[in-house]
Design a protein around this motif. Sequence first.
Motif, PDB file in Angstrom:
ATOM      1  N   ILE A 114      34.532  -8.822  36.458  1.00  0.00           N
ATOM      2  CA  ILE A 114      33.810  -7.649  36.956  1.00  0.00           C
ATOM      3  C   ILE A 114      34.480  -7.166  38.338  1.00  0.00           C
ATOM      4  CG2 ILE A 114      31.954  -9.029  38.318  1.00  0.00           C
ATOM      5  CD1 ILE A 114      29.719  -7.069  37.213  1.00  0.00           C
ATOM      6  N   ASN A 115      34.325  -5.683  38.598  1.00  0.00           N
ATOM      7  CA  ASN A 115      34.994  -5.337  39.629  1.00  0.00           C
ATOM      8  C   ASN A 115      33.729  -5.524  40.910  1.00  0.00           C
ATOM      9  OD1 ASN A 115      33.109  -3.271  39.598  1.00  0.00           O
ATOM     10  ND2 ASN A 115      34.505  -1.828  38.771  1.00  0.00           N
ATOM     11  N   LEU A 116      34.393  -4.978  42.066  1.00  0.00           N
ATOM     12  CA  LEU A 116      33.571  -5.350  43.372  1.00  0.00           C
ATOM     13  C   LEU A 116      32.305  -4.630  43.371  1.00  0.00           C
ATOM     14  CD1 LEU A 116      34.850  -5.020  47.014  1.00  0.00           C
ATOM     15  CD2 LEU A 116      32.710  -3.737  46.426  1.00  0.00           C
ATOM     16  N   GLY A 117      32.196  -3.237  42.670  1.00  0.00           N
ATOM     17  CA  GLY A 117      31.126  -2.431  42.613  1.00  0.00           C
ATOM     18  C   GLY A 117      30.167  -2.944  41.691  1.00  0.00           C
ATOM     19  N   GLY A 118      30.648  -3.422  40.733  1.00  0.00           N
ATOM     20  CA  GLY A 118      29.912  -4.054  39.648  1.00  0.00           C
ATOM     21  C   GLY A 118      29.191  -5.437  40.093  1.00  0.00           C
ATOM     22  N   ALA A 119      29.763  -6.106  40.707  1.00  0.00           N
ATOM     23  CA  ALA A 119      29.352  -7.481  41.413  1.00  0.00           C
ATOM     24  C   ALA A 119      28.221  -7.036  42.381  1.00  0.00           C
ATOM     25  CB  ALA A 119      30.400  -8.349  42.207  1.00  0.00           C
ATOM     26  N   PHE A 120      28.492  -5.996  43.238  1.00  0.00           N
ATOM     27  CA  PHE A 120      27.499  -5.605  44.289  1.00  0.00           C
ATOM     28  C   PHE A 120      26.165  -5.164  43.544  1.00  0.00           C
ATOM     29  CE2 PHE A 120      25.322  -3.399  47.737  1.00  0.00           C
ATOM     30  CZ  PHE A 120      25.721  -4.031  48.472  1.00  0.00           C
ATOM     31  N   LEU A 121      26.033  -4.340  42.487  1.00  0.00           N
ATOM     32  CA  LEU A 121      25.284  -4.008  41.745  1.00  0.00           C
ATOM     33  C   LEU A 121      24.244  -5.115  41.155  1.00  0.00           C
ATOM     34  CD1 LEU A 121      23.479  -1.667  40.859  1.00  0.00           C
ATOM     35  CD2 LEU A 121      24.939  -1.279  39.020  1.00  0.00           C
ATOM     36  N   VAL A 154      17.736 -14.759  35.721  1.00  0.00           N
ATOM     37  CA  VAL A 154      18.668 -14.242  36.647  1.00  0.00           C
ATOM     38  C   VAL A 154      20.055 -14.901  36.160  1.00  0.00           C
ATOM     39  CG1 VAL A 154      19.450 -14.208  39.296  1.00  0.00           C
ATOM     40  CG2 VAL A 154      17.203 -13.347  38.593  1.00  0.00           C
ATOM     41  N   HIS A 155      20.048 -16.264  36.200  1.00  0.00           N
ATOM     42  CA  HIS A 155      21.371 -16.905  36.073  1.00  0.00           C
ATOM     43  C   HIS A 155      21.838 -16.690  34.796  1.00  0.00           C
ATOM     44  CE1 HIS A 155      20.406 -18.988  39.737  1.00  0.00           C
ATOM     45  NE2 HIS A 155      21.683 -19.349  39.793  1.00  0.00           N
ATOM     46  N   LEU A 156      21.144 -16.735  33.690  1.00  0.00           N
ATOM     47  CA  LEU A 156      21.558 -16.302  32.472  1.00  0.00           C
ATOM     48  C   LEU A 156      22.210 -15.140  32.171  1.00  0.00           C
ATOM     49  CD1 LEU A 156      18.518 -17.605  30.097  1.00  0.00           C
ATOM     50  CD2 LEU A 156      20.743 -18.580  30.245  1.00  0.00           C
ATOM     51  N   VAL A 157      21.930 -13.907  33.212  1.00  0.00           N
ATOM     52  CA  VAL A 157      22.740 -12.920  33.199  1.00  0.00           C
ATOM     53  C   VAL A 157      23.957 -12.936  33.984  1.00  0.00           C
ATOM     54  CG1 VAL A 157      22.354 -10.311  33.787  1.00  0.00           C
ATOM     55  CG2 VAL A 157      20.410 -11.469  32.580  1.00  0.00           C
ATOM     56  N   GLY A 158      23.443 -13.352  35.238  1.00  0.00           N
ATOM     57  CA  GLY A 158      24.562 -13.343  36.342  1.00  0.00           C
ATOM     58  C   GLY A 158      25.878 -14.508  36.142  1.00  0.00           C
ATOM     59  N   ILE A 159      25.593 -15.612  35.646  1.00  0.00           N
ATOM     60  CA  ILE A 159      26.685 -16.478  35.668  1.00  0.00           C
ATOM     61  C   ILE A 159      28.113 -15.766  34.992  1.00  0.00           C
ATOM     62  CG2 ILE A 159      27.637 -18.679  34.485  1.00  0.00           C
ATOM     63  CD1 ILE A 159      24.772 -19.743  34.818  1.00  0.00           C
ATOM     64  N   PRO A 160      27.953 -15.303  33.951  1.00  0.00           N
ATOM     65  CA  PRO A 160      29.430 -14.524  33.328  1.00  0.00           C
ATOM     66  C   PRO A 160      29.819 -13.380  34.608  1.00  0.00           C
ATOM     67  CG  PRO A 160      27.663 -14.648  31.805  1.00  0.00           C
ATOM     68  CD  PRO A 160      26.848 -15.018  32.881  1.00  0.00           C
ATOM     69  N   LEU A 161      29.022 -12.902  35.090  1.00  0.00           N
ATOM     70  CA  LEU A 161      29.385 -11.892  35.968  1.00  0.00           C
ATOM     71  C   LEU A 161      29.908 -12.137  37.436  1.00  0.00           C
ATOM     72  CD1 LEU A 161      26.395  -9.356  35.140  1.00  0.00           C
ATOM     73  CD2 LEU A 161      28.871  -9.343  33.938  1.00  0.00           C
ATOM     74  N   THR A 162      29.252 -12.852  38.106  1.00  0.00           N
ATOM     75  CA  THR A 162      29.481 -13.169  39.469  1.00  0.00           C
ATOM     76  C   THR A 162      29.439 -14.946  39.727  1.00  0.00           C
ATOM     77  OG1 THR A 162      27.338 -13.014  40.358  1.00  0.00           O
ATOM     78  CG2 THR A 162      28.775 -10.979  40.269  1.00  0.00           C
ATOM     79  N   GLY A 163      28.851 -15.415  38.932  1.00  0.00           N
ATOM     80  CA  GLY A 163      28.425 -16.809  38.934  1.00  0.00           C
ATOM     81  C   GLY A 163      27.002 -17.114  39.584  1.00  0.00           C
ATOM     82  N   THR A 164      26.304 -15.836  39.781  1.00  0.00           N
ATOM     83  CA  THR A 164      25.022 -15.586  40.363  1.00  0.00           C
ATOM     84  C   THR A 164      24.981 -16.319  41.601  1.00  0.00           C
ATOM     85  OG1 THR A 164      24.253 -16.019  38.034  1.00  0.00           O
ATOM     86  CG2 THR A 164      22.517 -15.937  39.628  1.00  0.00           C
ATOM     87  N   SER A 165      24.489 -15.407  42.762  1.00  0.00           N
ATOM     88  CA  SER A 165      24.244 -15.902  44.022  1.00  0.00           C
ATOM     89  C   SER A 165      22.787 -15.700  44.121  1.00  0.00           C
ATOM     90  CB  SER A 165      24.977 -15.061  45.099  1.00  0.00           C
ATOM     91  OG  SER A 165      24.264 -15.420  46.497  1.00  0.00           O
TER      92      SER A 165
END
Length: 245
Positions: free
Chosen positions: A125-132, A169-180
């Motif tokens: 994922i790119n920076l903008g996608g990670a931020f969103l 939140v983690h189910l969605v976020g782990i593949p994207l950013t690792g979820t913070s």
Amino acid sequence: MDRRAVVGEFLGTLLLVLLAVGAAVVAGDAIGSVGIALAFGFVLLALAYTFGPISGCHVNPAVTLGFLLARRIDGRTAASYWVAQFLGGIAGAALVLVLAKQIPGLQTHEKLGTNGWGDRSAVHINLGGAFLTEVLLTFLLVFVVLAVTHRLAATGFDGLPIGMALVVVHLVGIPLTGTSVNPARSFGPALFAGGAALSQLWLFILAPLVGGALAAGAHLLTHPQPNIAAAEALATDRRAAAADR
């Protein structure tokens, strides 16, 4: 300021990082993304019932910012919580590092359960996608926390929806950013991982705070607000009720 509350935030954040981030670091290959998500949710669920009556169990600077902007705590309380949370995140990450070093061949440089985008993201994922991603996922988490701990919400079950929200939140976020969704959770591991994990850290501090602020704004629109004195009185009543149990 109740010293017990500050200690509770420190210990709660330490345990969240140690047990949940630790699960990702030392057992991630065995339990997978679903297992990691459940680890975060179950740990927060346990912590909510353990430290909720003491500090509210924020264990997350974004949650504390949401409470501050929603006029549920004052600035002095928020500042003391932030210090405790970041110190707890560092201490928890240090313990994860010590544990990881006992496992032959386990790589910790630029890893250690840290968050990232680009080539540090499973889906690049790119920076903008990670931020969103981090803004939206933190918004969900903080909004749920504010809603279920509100004076009109049913008491005694606050931890269940909070823990479930963190799992989702983690189910969605782990593949994207690792979820913070938690600056303290990201800060500690990044300090010890170094490299790109540290250079990308700013996003995982800023984006969750933006999400927490937006959640506070939405909460003000959807829930009638007690003033700080009333909120503190409610918190005191809940602590007394918990002590009686």
